[in-house]
Motif scaffolding. Structure first.
Motif: not given
Length: 1651
Positions: A1631-1644
């Motif tokens: 779940m932490g990895l999935m959340f990191t992916t969402l955060k990266a998308c937001y920053i991108q």
């Protein structure tokens, strides 16, 4: 003759029945030669009905038999062998009725069957125009249909009555229906016969009780309307039923003088010029039955048109112009009007007969009859007109005979009679048409009587002059052309469908018959049988006013006379008296006159025949007797008269008053009488096992008792009450008691009258009634209460010495009637005829013993095991018990009266009260006070309500200096155990003092102890019969007024007590307006209570609701001050202490503010939040003694942020101030918003100013310092940034709101955090939940269910496993749903303080870090409390091993390791779902404010990129083409994706990710992200072959597309919230990895190039 074989005479049972024995005989013969015939039937007869020459019998089983001259079948059946009506077999008949020559039967279902003569439509069976309706040979159904309702409904009938040419039916709704012919129908119609039953609209809306039919008139017994004031106009919808809808009367108007233009005495509606249309009767084969001398059908029907006076139907009637030559001579000795119609006709040009010759011919025909005069030998014969002229005022509606003749084939000469002084030009038979002139004279005469009260009618002026409430209680409604609006009468239904008393008047409440009745009459009135004081006909029902208020309970109608029976066993009669059938010789006979009965006779049933009346009465013995009044002839002429005479002429001899029929004693116990034609019949019962005699004895005694009560009311009480000198003679207190005595006697009298009436009805149907339905058994308590009230009122009057004054007043008031009153005294009196009023008014109590005795007699007739025996025996015991009890009360009153008489004096008069009775007293020095002085005198008097202690007493002279009254309700009696001192002592405990009484001997001690305990027990509601010493209630509910010094001085308390002290729930009221309502303990307020304390300065009260302890406010509560401030929080010893919230003023005021935080000894001390609504500032920090002192944060409505230190309520010391544009100042503050000393000012562009600052922030700063640009290396910037860092002066989150958690620990019974017993905590929770459920009646169903679940203490001591971990989680969820649970209160309070801090002005983005830390601190404190309650829970972050049976239960809110099935428990996973949803709005708002700049960039790029089609966007994001979807599904239909398609790819993944905005906790948001990845994988899998694993290079562009298409607002806030509050256990997992992916998308997305 074919039914003769079905006669019960041929199938006689070997043993005849014991009930319903029928005796029948012919009237008119010499009484000594009368021999009633006993009809032997195999079944008991329930009812007999007699017509002119036939009769009907109703037997048990509902079978009907006929006998007599059955002309419709050409049969003559002897009564000894009656014929069974076979066509009625199978229909349970409950009521039969016999008219002149037709019959009626009523079934159990309320259906009517009619047969017999039908020439006038009285059988109501056939339509007009047929030739087969002369007779109806077999019973045929007649339906009563109410067509005024939609759809029409069948009407259920409960009673039936028949006359000669009409029939009446009483419905279950107590409405009257009529059919047949003649004005006696009371219908508004112009067409006769009336073939189908029609409602008598004039009585619509009234409660008709009983009906009776004479030959050509009708009577109805109607319940009176409630008294009302007619002086006020009411809106139409509130009009009483039956009241005229056109007008209301004033109090001074006569009820009869109603708008003459619309109403006349005949009951018809008039206009100035009225056209009357008559339809001549059709000719029928009955013409052969008419007397000679007139053509059949020549007379128009009396009801054909409102008043058919002319044959051509076109006569104009003008009542305002009477004929000039018509004379009315009211001074005739018999009071009859003398008219000269011949001269009137010749002079009148507006004759109703336009053809004078035709009129003269008609008169010659009519006068051709022999005018033979016959004089009666009886004295006082004052009949106004002969019976043969009785119908002259209203034409018969049929071409039928005179009043007496009927369907007989032989013609006879009509014999007429005139008075010697008559002078009437012609006397006309009743079959002749009425001349319109005579009717006009009668109308004019009645009109004059109505207008001026100058009566020319046959009644005296006194009868008409009766005014007042009685007349207004039953105003006749105005006749209308159509039916008035349908009004349902009251819902009082008869209990039986067709018993003799089926329509007995019953009250809706207690089902006893009503005595508030009226008698209404209508039809022909030529013999005065209508009772209105004249001989006019009435086309509509009209109330006989002089009978209103006479308590009529039954009416009976003979051929031409009427009878009314009252509840006081009196009989009123009026109408034809030519045979003495009225039982009196009073004049006039046109109004009801009382029949003269011999002394000691009380009539209770009446019946009327053709020319006789038969009464059933109580005599000297229990067995009833028969009284007869009417024709009595000599033996020689008796037989011949019977053979040839159809209708008797004036009797040659008759008695003045009803005579006793001696043979009645041989018949047994007669239950009812019946008369008809010249026959009499009675139904009698044999006295089997004494049952019948006991019932008769009960009824006879009750009737006798009611007559006695009525006499006492009439002779004694009514004259005294109406006497003006009653108040001065008796004195004020005794006058009130006397009127109370009169009221109670009236209530007793009404009850006995109604009960005696119901017993009479019971006797009429003793075979069909159940003995346990006696009102003595069904309404026992009502009887007992009335007798108790009466006994108390007599005793109170006696105690106050009222009888002495009353006796003197009665001798002055009554005069000669005093001797009559003396005869009512049943006890032995002296020869002086002096009346003992005490004995007289106590005499009714003996009736209770009679009840008990007779009920015991009845019980002896049943087996011991039957319900009847049990009910009768229980009732007997109750009445006997009350009889003895009231006799004791009588003795107590007499003893008390003698006590006051012996000890009379001014000092003792203070103690004299009406309800007070003396029990014992110590004038013989049998009781004294312990340790009393040698020469002191103490006198103790025990009353039934108080113990009186007098000092300085001389009982023999009734003197004492002081006295004290101790109410027994608050008196505790304790015997003192005898010790070596040898004192016989009794301890008395009172609310304010205690003392010990010493008796002279052991016997005296026991006597006083027993008396005290008995009276205390009695006044507390116990039996008061010898309670054991010491067993009187220690705990009780009572009222007491404190008089001594102390907190309760002058206060009145009502509530619970324990051993002399206030204890339990109660109310305390002080004279100054203070009130307390709540719990007490050991004499002090303790527990929950509500208190109101007046504030005289502000003229408003203080109000407190909450907890108390030992008389002080202690615990949690809400205090509303008179100033408008409201404090809700904790108290200690009357002071605000602990957590609390104070709201000062209202929002509209200039000083509105709210403080929430910690209090110590009524002062703000500790952490608290102060919201100054007026200034727009919010202070969040430490307090000391009501002043801001210590670290704090202040935010303003202008987004200025300050954190620093306060001293003495102002900013003092180092602090940091940040403005909205990020300009920051760190320096030394000396006052609010004022800098004075060193400081650093940092600008928003990075420049800074360092030096000395002086001045107020809002007014301008003086600066002496150095201006710096940002250094390139940033070394100095780092130090400067440390100074400007937020949070360095903030109160640590763990130290905030400790007062809230302390209160929660306190509610668990702990002194502090973790300092307490766990068992005690759980017990406190259970007690709190239980008391909340019991003391909160307004809880919803769901709240109650939650509390019931929480009452059960869960398993808390065992080690926690994954199995019971879920149980704990569910328990906590329920506990947090109700504020009654300590944990629920904690959550609710934390939400309150959080919202108070971060909502409104506190919604400042610089408070975000503090808000997040505060939530984390909540979780830590909360988890420590949960771990205290459930010690098996591990530390924060600990693990719980999973049980092997249920590995799936650890999925939610926890993480499972890959190696072993273990659950990691943290405070966030357990408690955040309970807390965060409630805190989410303010917290998420802070996140949004913090992320606002970045969020703006993100959203701008979202809008721009979403303009591209799917394939273009996928290509732009670098998604490999193998992941591009080719097909899309729209409503289940598969379509290909083209280059222009938009929002068609990965739709399910996009919709799933959008759900992130609908969740609250980080764990739920992470589950949404996880599910989005799963959906994305599911959509990609069909495009790829074999197993597939994501790599980040493939996943990130694809997930970026999903995020773009999801268009989530405030995604940055969502990401930040998850990052801050997510469970640390899942940060490094999948779940932490999935959340990191969402955060990266937001920053991108945020950093995506805009070009």
């Amino acid at each position: 003759m074919e039914n003769r074989e079905e006669s019960p005479a041929d199938e006689q049972a070997p043993t005849p029945p014991e009930r319903g024995l029928l005796h029948i005989w012919q009237s008119g013969g010499p009484s000594e030669q009368l021999c009633p015939e006993r009809v032997l039937l195999s079944r008991c007869v329930l009812q007999v009905a007699l017509g002119e020459h036939h009769g009907l019998l109703l037997t048990q089983g509902g079978q009907v038999y006929s006998f007599g001259e059955l002309l419709w079948r050409d049969l003559s059946v002897p009564v000894s062998a009656p014929v069974l009506e076979a066509s009625l077999l199978g229909r349970t008949v409950v009521r039969v009725a016999a008219g002149g020559f037709h019959c009626g039967a009523l079934s159990e279902q309320g259906n009517i069957y009619m047969w017999g003569e039908n020439t006038a439509g009285q059988c109501g069976l056939t339509e007009r125009g047929t030739a087969t309706n002369i007779t109806v040979s077999e019973p045929c159904p007649v339906t009563v249909v109410d067509n005024e309702v939609v759809p029409p409904v069948m009407v259920r009938v409960v009673d039936l009555a028949c006359g000669r040419e009409h029939s009446l039916a009483l419905s279950a709704q107590n409405e009257l229906w009529a059919w047949g012919s003649g004005c006696q129908l009371g219908l508004v119609t112009s067409t006769f016969p009336v073939w189908r039953p029609q409602k008598v609209e004039h009585l619509a809306g009234r409660h008709v009780i009983q009906v009776a039919c004479g030959a050509y008139h009708s009577l109805a017994l109607v319940r009176s309307l409630p008294q009302q004031n007619y002086t006020t106009q009411k809106p139409p919808e509130k009009r009483e039923r039956g009241q005229s809808p056109r007008y209301s009367l004033t109090e001074r108007e006569e009820p009869l003088a109603v708008d003459d233009a619309h109403y006349c005495p005949l009951g018809v509606e008039l206009t100035e010029v009225m056209t009357v249309e008559t339809s001549p009767r059709r000719r029928s084969p009955r013409q052969r039955l008419q007397p000679r001398g007139r053509a059949a059908g020549s007379s128009p029907g009396s009801g054909a048109g409102p008043c058919p006076y002319s044959e051509d139907g076109k006569s104009n009637i003008k009542l305002k112009n009477p004929p000039a030559n018509t004379k009315l001579e009211p001074d005739d000795p018999d009071g009859s009007p003398k008219s000269h119609p011949l001269s009137g006709w010749t002079a009148n040009k507006n004759s109703a007969f336009p053809d004078e010759m035709e009129l003269q011919n008609l008169l010659q025909k009519l006068s051709g009859h022999s005018l033979e005069t016959r004089h009666a030998s009886g004295p006082g014969d004052t009949d106004s007109l002969s019976s043969q002229t009785s119908d002259d005022s209203c034409v018969s509606s049929t071409p039928s005979t005179d009043l007496f003749t009927s369907s007989y084939k032989d013609d006879m000469t009509i014999k007429s009679q005139t008075n010697n002084s008559g002078g009437v030009a012609g006397v006309y038979s009743s079959s002749s048409p009425v001349c319109s002139e005579e009717v006009r004279l009668c109308l004019e005469k009645e009109r004059q009587a109505l207008q001026g009260q100058k009566s020319s009618s046959l009644t005296d002026i006194n009868q008409k002059g009766k005014t007042g409430a009685n007349r207004r209680r039953s105003l006749p409604g105005t006749p209308t052309h159509g039916s008035p609006r349908r009004r349902r009468p009251c819902a009082c239904r008869p209990s039986s469908a067709g018993r003799t008393q089926a329509a007995a008047p019953e009250e809706a409440g207690d089902m006893l018959p009503s005595l508030e009745t009226e008698v209404w009459s209508w039809g022909r009135g030529s013999e005065g049988q209508l009772g209105h004081g004249d001989q006019l006909a009435r086309l509509q029902p009209l109330c006989i006013k002089c009978l209103t208020g006479e308590e009529v309970i039954k009416v009976a109608a003979g051929s031409h006379h009427s009878l009314a029976l009252t509840a006081q066993c009196q009989v009123y009669s009026w109408g034809s008296n030519m045979c003495g059938q009225l039982g009196h010789v009073n004049s006039p006979v046109t109004v009801p006159q009382q029949t003269k009965l011999s002394d000691g006779l009380r009539a209770w049933d009446v019946s009327a025949g053709q020319s006789h009346s038969l009464l059933l009465a109580d005599g000297d013995c229990v067995q009833p007797v028969l009284l007869y009044c009417g024709q009595q002839q000599e033996t020689s002429s008796y037989q011949s008269q019977r053979s040839c005479q159809r209708s008797p002429n004036r009797a040659e001899s008759y008695s003045v008053r009803p005579t006793l029929l001696p043979f009645c004693m041989e018949m047994g116990y007669i239950s009812s009488v019946c008369s008809g034609g010249q026959s009499c019949a009675v139904l009698a019962d044999q006295n089997v096992m004494g049952f019948i005699s006991a019932i008769h004895e009960l009824a006879s005694r009750e009737r006798q008792f009611y007559c006695w009560l009525s006499s006492v009311r009439k002779l004694l009480l009514t004259p005294l009450c109406n006497r003006e000198s009653v108040c001065p003679s008796l004195g004020e207190p005794c006058t009130h008691l006397f009127f109370s005595l009169c009221e109670s006697l009236v209530r007793l009298s009404v009850l006995i009258g109604r009960h005696s009436t119901s017993l009479s009805y019971f006797l009429h149907d003793v075979q069909g009634c159940d003995v346990i339905s006696l009102h003595l058994l069904t309404h026992t308590q009502h009887f007992l209460d009335i007798y108790k009230e009466y006994c108390s009122s007599v005793g109170d009057f006696q105690v106050m010495n009222g009888f002495q004054s009353l006796h003197k007043l009665s001798r002055e008031c009554l005069g000669s009637q005093h001797t009559i009153l003396a005869q009512l005294c049943v006890s032995g009196q002296s020869a002086s005829d002096d009346v003992d009023l005490v004995s007289l008014l106590y005499w009714p109590l003996q009736q209770l013993h009679q009840y008990g005795r007779v009920l015991l007699k009845l019980a002896a007739c049943y087996d011991v095991l039957t319900t009847e025996y049990q009910s009768l025996h229980q009732g007997s015991s109750q009445y006997e018990s009350l009889s003895l009890s009231l006799l004791r009360k009588k003795k107590e009153a007499e003893t008390t009266f003698l006590f006051w008489k012996t000890h009379s004096g001014k000092t003792t008069e203070i103690l004299r009260l009406p309800q007070r009775r003396v029990v014992c007293e110590s004038s013989n020095r049998s009781l004294t006070l312990q340790n009393a002085g040698r020469f002191s005198n103490h006198w103790f008097i025990l009353f039934n309500d108080a113990l009186v202690h007098t000092q300085g007493a001389i009982p023999s002279q009734s003197l004492f200096s002081t006295h004290h009254v101790y109410p027994l309700t608050c008196l505790w009696v304790t015997p003192v155990t005898e010790n070596s001192s040898g004192l016989y002592a009794i301890k008395i405990t009172c609310p304010e003092e205690s003392f010990t009484l010493v008796a002279s001997t052991p016997q005296e001690k026991n006597k006083w102890l027993r008396s005290l305990n008995q009276e205390v027990d009695h006044i507390l509601g116990g039996g008061g019969h010898g309670s054991s010493p010491g067993l009187t209630a220690m705990s009780r509910t009572a009222s007491y007024k404190f008089t001594g010094e102390g907190r309760f001085k002058d206060a009145r308390y009502t509530g619970a007590w324990l051993a002399g002290r206030v204890h339990g729930r109660g109310n305390m009221k002080w004279p100054d307006g203070r009130t307390y309502s709540g719990n007490f303990k050991n004499g002090l307020e303790d527990g929950y209570g509500e208190c109101i304390m007046p504030n005289k300065l502000l003229n408003r009260p203080d109000n407190y609701q909450g907890q108390w302890r030992e008389g002080k406010i202690h615990g949690f509560g809400k205090y509303k001050y008179a100033s408008g401030e409201v404090y809700e929080g904790c108290f200690c010893d009357g002071q605000r202490h602990g957590y609390g919230m104070l709201s000062s003023g209202k929002l509209a005021r200039t000083s509105s503010s709210v403080f929430i935080g910690q209090w110590v000894h009524d002062r703000k001390t500790g952490y608290g939040v102060y919201d100054d609504i007026t200034r727009g500032e919010k202070y969040m920090g430490l307090w000391l003694d009501d002043q801001r002192h210590g670290n704090a944060v202040v935010v303003t409505q202008h987004c200025v942020y300050y954190e620093g230190t306060f001293r003495e309520n102002k900013m003092s010391g180092p602090g940091l101030l940040v403005s909205e544009d990020d300009t920051a100042l760190h320096g030394e503050f000396s006052d609010d918003w004022t800098v004075n000393g060193k400081g650093v000012l940092s600008l928003s562009n990075g420049d800074s100013l360092e030096g000395l600052f002086n001045g107020e922030w809002t007014a301008g700063l003086k600066v002496v310092g150095t201006y710096y640009k940002p250094a390139v290396d940033g070394a100095e910037n780092k130090d400067r940034n440390i100074l400007l860092r937020l949070g360095q002066y903030v109160v640590p989150a763990g130290q905030r709101w400790s007062c809230v958690f302390d209160e929660c620990w306190s509610r668990l019974g702990c002194d502090g955090a973790g300092r307490g017993e766990r068992i005690t905590a759980w017990e406190n929770i259970a007690v709190t939940i239980t008391s909340a459920r019991r003391n909160s009646p307004d809880l919803s169903r769901s709240q109650t269910k939650i509390l019931e679940c929480l009452e059960l203490i869960p398993q808390h001591g065992e080690p926690v496993t994954t199995t019971n971990y879920d149980n704990i989680r569910r328990y906590l969820t329920k506990a947090c749903e109700t504020p009654h649970h300590p944990l629920g209160w904690l959550v609710e309070t934390l939400v309150t303080v959080y919202r108070m801090t971060y909502v409104g002005v506190g919604s400042n983005r610089r408070l975000l870090r503090q808000a997040v830390q505060e939530v984390q601190a909540y979780l830590t404190h909360f988890y420590s409390i949960v771990r205290f309650l459930f010690p098996g829970l591990p530390d924060d972050g600990g693990i719980i091993p999973d049980t092997p049976v249920s590995p799936s239960k650890s999925r939610h809110n926890s993480s499972t390791t890959e190696q072993g099935l273990v659950v990691v428990v943290s405070c966030s996973s357990l408690l955040l779902p309970l807390l965060l949803p409630r805190l989410y709005p303010p917290l998420f708002t802070l996140y949004c404010l913090q992320e606002e700049p970045e969020e703006a960039q993100y959203w701008e790029r979202i809008l721009r990129l979403n303009k591209q089609p799917d394939q273009s966007l996928l290509s732009f994001l670098g998604v490999q083409e193998k992941f591009w979807p080719v097909w899309m599904s729209i409503l289940g239909e598969k379509k290909q994706i083209v280059s222009s398609s938009k929002d068609a790819c990965f739709v399910s993944a996009v919709e799933t990710l959008q759900q992130i905005s609908t969740t609250f906790t980080p764990s739920d948001k992470l589950l949404v992200i996880q599910k989005t990845f799963e959906e994305l994988t599911q959509e990609v899998k069909p495009m790829l072959d074999g197993d597939f694993l994501w790599c980040m290079d493939d996943l990130l562009p694809l997930f970026l597309y999903v995020v773009l298409r999801a268009r989530i607002r405030n995604l940055g806030a969502e990401v930040s919230l998850i990052e801050d509050l997510m469970d640390p256990n899942v940060q490094h997992g999948e779940m932490g990895l999935m959340f990191t992916t969402l955060k990266a998308c937001y920053i991108q997305i945020q950093q995506e190039s805009t070009t």
